[in-house]
Design a protein around this motif. Structure first.
Motif, PDB file in Angstrom:
ATOM      1  N   ILE A 333      31.842  45.874  64.086  1.00  0.00           N
ATOM      2  CA  ILE A 333      32.889  46.847  63.742  1.00  0.00           C
ATOM      3  C   ILE A 333      32.883  47.989  64.753  1.00  0.00           C
ATOM      4  CG2 ILE A 333      33.553  48.600  62.039  1.00  0.00           C
ATOM      5  CD1 ILE A 333      32.622  46.623  59.874  1.00  0.00           C
ATOM      6  N   GLY A 334      31.691  48.460  65.116  1.00  0.00           N
ATOM      7  CA  GLY A 334      31.595  49.498  66.130  1.00  0.00           C
ATOM      8  C   GLY A 334      32.116  49.051  67.477  1.00  0.00           C
ATOM      9  N   ILE A 335      31.882  47.794  67.819  1.00  0.00           N
ATOM     10  CA  ILE A 335      32.386  47.240  69.077  1.00  0.00           C
ATOM     11  C   ILE A 335      33.916  47.217  69.079  1.00  0.00           C
ATOM     12  CG2 ILE A 335      32.518  45.144  70.480  1.00  0.00           C
ATOM     13  CD1 ILE A 335      29.854  46.554  70.737  1.00  0.00           C
ATOM     14  N   VAL A 336      34.481  46.764  67.980  1.00  0.00           N
ATOM     15  CA  VAL A 336      35.948  46.683  67.879  1.00  0.00           C
ATOM     16  C   VAL A 336      36.581  48.060  68.038  1.00  0.00           C
ATOM     17  CG1 VAL A 336      37.873  46.106  66.352  1.00  0.00           C
ATOM     18  CG2 VAL A 336      35.877  44.609  66.463  1.00  0.00           C
ATOM     19  N   CYS A 393      42.633  41.300  70.517  1.00  0.00           N
ATOM     20  CA  CYS A 393      43.184  40.355  69.536  1.00  0.00           C
ATOM     21  C   CYS A 393      42.109  39.393  69.040  1.00  0.00           C
ATOM     22  CB  CYS A 393      44.349  39.581  70.144  1.00  0.00           C
ATOM     23  SG  CYS A 393      45.825  40.577  70.462  1.00  0.00           S
ATOM     24  N   LEU A 394      41.281  38.900  69.953  1.00  0.00           N
ATOM     25  CA  LEU A 394      40.190  38.000  69.563  1.00  0.00           C
ATOM     26  C   LEU A 394      39.193  38.711  68.662  1.00  0.00           C
ATOM     27  CD1 LEU A 394      39.550  36.235  72.988  1.00  0.00           C
ATOM     28  CD2 LEU A 394      40.713  35.276  70.996  1.00  0.00           C
ATOM     29  N   HIS A 395      38.868  39.957  68.994  1.00  0.00           N
ATOM     30  CA  HIS A 395      37.968  40.746  68.154  1.00  0.00           C
ATOM     31  C   HIS A 395      38.539  40.919  66.752  1.00  0.00           C
ATOM     32  CE1 HIS A 395      35.648  42.897  71.637  1.00  0.00           C
ATOM     33  NE2 HIS A 395      35.262  41.662  71.446  1.00  0.00           N
ATOM     34  N   LEU A 396      39.811  41.255  66.673  1.00  0.00           N
ATOM     35  CA  LEU A 396      40.439  41.478  65.373  1.00  0.00           C
ATOM     36  C   LEU A 396      40.496  40.192  64.546  1.00  0.00           C
ATOM     37  CD1 LEU A 396      43.353  43.885  66.372  1.00  0.00           C
ATOM     38  CD2 LEU A 396      41.223  44.475  65.194  1.00  0.00           C
ATOM     39  N   LEU A 397      40.711  39.064  65.221  1.00  0.00           N
ATOM     40  CA  LEU A 397      40.740  37.789  64.514  1.00  0.00           C
ATOM     41  C   LEU A 397      39.358  37.449  63.940  1.00  0.00           C
ATOM     42  CD1 LEU A 397      42.294  35.305  63.652  1.00  0.00           C
ATOM     43  CD2 LEU A 397      41.840  34.292  65.905  1.00  0.00           C
TER      44      LEU A 397
END
Length: 423
Positions: A333-336, A393-397
Motif C-alpha cells: 500500500i505504501g509503494i502504491v 495500473c498494474l499496482h492498482l490491479l
C-alpha cells in the motif's frame, strides 16, 4: 544379528533432515545455488555502473575523519540523508574493500545470496506458492542490478528486514523488532512496514509486551545514533529522518505521467498521504481485523483489556500466512501511494510480489502476466509516461486483487480450540 542391525539403521533414517523429505525445499536449495552462479557471472562479465558509490565513500570518509554534524557529511549526490546505521555498514565495507568496487561487488553478491535464502525460507515456511513459482524470485534483471551492479544501501536494509520477518514467523516479536529497527537505521523506507507490524503486535501480545518491544526498537535507534545525538541532535534527526524530501521528477518510475509542477507540489504529496492512510485503515478494518469485528472494535476491546487486566498474558499465536500477508500488503500500500519510486526502490517490494499475487483470487496466468508486466516497467530506462502509467495500473490491479480476496482466520490456538468444541 541382522535384525539388530536393521533396528539400528531405522533411527538413522528417521533422523534424516526434513529438507531432503520436502521437494519444495530441495528445489529451493538448487535455486539458491544456480542464482549464486548467475550472480558470479554478472559480477565477472557485466560492467559496473557508478551511481552512488563515490557519494557513499565520501560520506563515510567524513564520518571516519571525526565529523559528527550531519549537515557536513556530503557526497557528489548531496548531503547524507540516511540514518547512522548506513554509515557503520559502509564504513565496514570501506575497511574490508579499501573503497574498491570489485571486492565490494563480491560482498554484495554474498549479500544477495543471503537475502534470497532468507526470502525463500519465508516462502517455503508459509507454503503460499507452488514449488515451481519460487523461480520467480530469481528472475528480476533489475534486482540483480540493484545488488551487484549498483551497490545501493537498500540491499542491506531489505536483507535485515527480511531477517526480521523470518523471526516473526516464530512469534519472536522482541527480536523481530530489534532487527526491524536495525533495518530502519540503514534506510527509512522500512517504516512502511510499521503500521501493519504494530497491528500484528497488538493481536499477538498484551500491552506490556507491545510497549517493551517498541522500547527495544527505540533503544536500537538511540544507540545507533548516539554519537550524533549527543553532539548535533537536530542536524541528525532532521537529516536522517527527513519525511519532506522532494524527489526529482526525471527519476520517477511510478508517476512520470504526472506533470512536474503537480509532482513536486505539496497538494499532490498530501493527497497521496491521505490515500495511504485511508487504504491502511480500510484494509485494517475490513481485511486484517475482519474476524475481530473490525479495527475499531478490536482496538476498543484491546483498550478495555489493558485497563481491566493489564497484567494478563494476552498472548496469541498468529498464523504465519496472516503475518506475512498483513506485512507485505501494508508495505505494498505504501509503494502504491509513494510520491516517487526510483529504480533501486524496486527492492522494497519485489520479493513480496509473488507472495501477494498468490494471495489474490486471480488465475495463475494472470498472476504471471502481472509479474512480467511489473518487471517490464522497472526495466524501461528512462521511465516515460506510458511505462509509469502502466506500472500504476498494474499496482492498482494487484491491490484490488488483495482487497477482493477472502480473509483467512488469523489465529492458531483459537481455531484449534473452536474445532475441539465443535467436536
Amino acid at each position: 544379528m541382522a535384525l539388530k542391525s536393521g533396528r539400528k539403521l531405522q533411527p538413522s533414517r528417521s533422523r534424516r533432515p526434513q529438507i531432503f523429505k520436502n521437494p519444495k525445499a530441495a528445489f529451493a536449495l538448487a535455486l539458491i545455488f544456480v542464482d549464486a552462479l548467475l550472480v558470479a557471472l554478472i559480477i565477472a562479465y557485466v560492467p559496473y555502473t557508478k551511481i552512488d558509490w563515490d557519494a557513499y565513500m565520501s560520506q563515510v570518509t567524513g564520518f571516519l575523519g571525526g565529523e559528527r554534524d550531519y549537515t557536513n557529511l556530503k557526497g557528489d549526490t548531496g548531503p547524507l540523508v540516511y540514518p547512522a546505521g548506513f554509515l557503520y555498514i559502509y564504513s565496514a565495507i570501506r575497511f574490508i574493500t579499501g573503497g574498491e568496487v570489485y571486492p565490494a561487488q563480491i560482498l554484495f553478491g554474498i549479500l544477495y545470496t543471503i537475502n534470497l535464502s532468507i526470502v525463500i525460507f519465508i516462502y517455503v515456511k508459509t507454503e503460499v506458492l507452488p514449488w515451481w513459482a519460487l523461480i520467480l524470485l530469481s528472475l528480476s534483471k533489475r534486482v540483480h542490478s540493484i545488488f551487484v551492479l549498483r551497490l545501493f544501501n537498500d540491499c542491506f536494509a531489505m536483507t535485515l528486514l527480511h531477517a526480521a520477518l523470518a523471526t516473526l514467523l516464530y512469534q519472536k516479536w522482541h527480536l523481530g523488532l530489534i532487527l526491524f529497527s536495525g533495518a530502519v537505521s540503514i534506510k527509512m523506507n522500512v517504516l512502511l512496514y510499521a503500521p501493519p507490524l504494530l497491528l500484528l503486535m497488538l493481536k499477538a501480545m498484551n500491552i506490556y509486551g507491545v510497549i517493551s518491544a517498541l522500547a527495544c526498537a527505540a533503544l536500537v535507534q538511540i544507540l545507533v545514533g548516539l554519537p550524533f545525538l549527543v553532539s548535533y541532535p537536530v542536524a541528525y534527526i532532521s537529516g536522517a529522518f527527513n519525511l519532506g524530501r522532494v524527489f526529482i521528477h526525471f527519476w520517477s518510475v511510478n508517476f512520470k505521467f504526472i506533470p512536474e509542477p503537480v509532482f513536486v507540489s505539496k497538494q499532490f504529496a498530501i493527497s497521496l498521504l491521505i490515500a495511504h492512510l485511508g487504504l491502511l485503515a480500510a484494509f485494517a478494518h475490513y481485511k486484517w481485523c475482519r474476524h475481530e469485528g473490525g479495527l475499531f472494535k478490536f482496538l476498543h476491546s484491546k483498550a478495555i483489556s489493558a485497563l481491566s487486566s493489564p497484567s494478563s498474558s494476552g498472548l496469541k499465536i498468529l498464523k504465519e500466512e496472516h503475518i506475512m500477508t498483513t506485512l507485505f500488503a501494508g508495505n505494498f500500500i505504501g509503494i502504491v501511494c509513494a510520491r516517487s519510486l526510483h529504480y533501486q526502490f524496486y527492492s522494497w517490494y519485489f520479493y513480496s510480489l509473488p507472495y501477494l499475487l498468490w494471495r489474490t483470487h486471480f488465475p495463475t496466468l494472470l498472476r504471471l502476466i502481472l509479474f512480467v508486466g511489473v518487471e517490464f516497467c522497472w526495466n524501461v530506462y528512462p521511465s516515460n509516461i506510458y511505462s509509469s502509467a502502466l506500472l500504476l495500473c498494474l499496482h492498482l490491479l494487484i491491490l484490488w486483487g488483495l482487497w477482493s480476496a477472502q480473509s483467512q482466520y488469523p489465529y492458531v490456538e483459537d481455531e484449534l480450540s473452536t474445532r475441539k468444541k465443535e467436536k
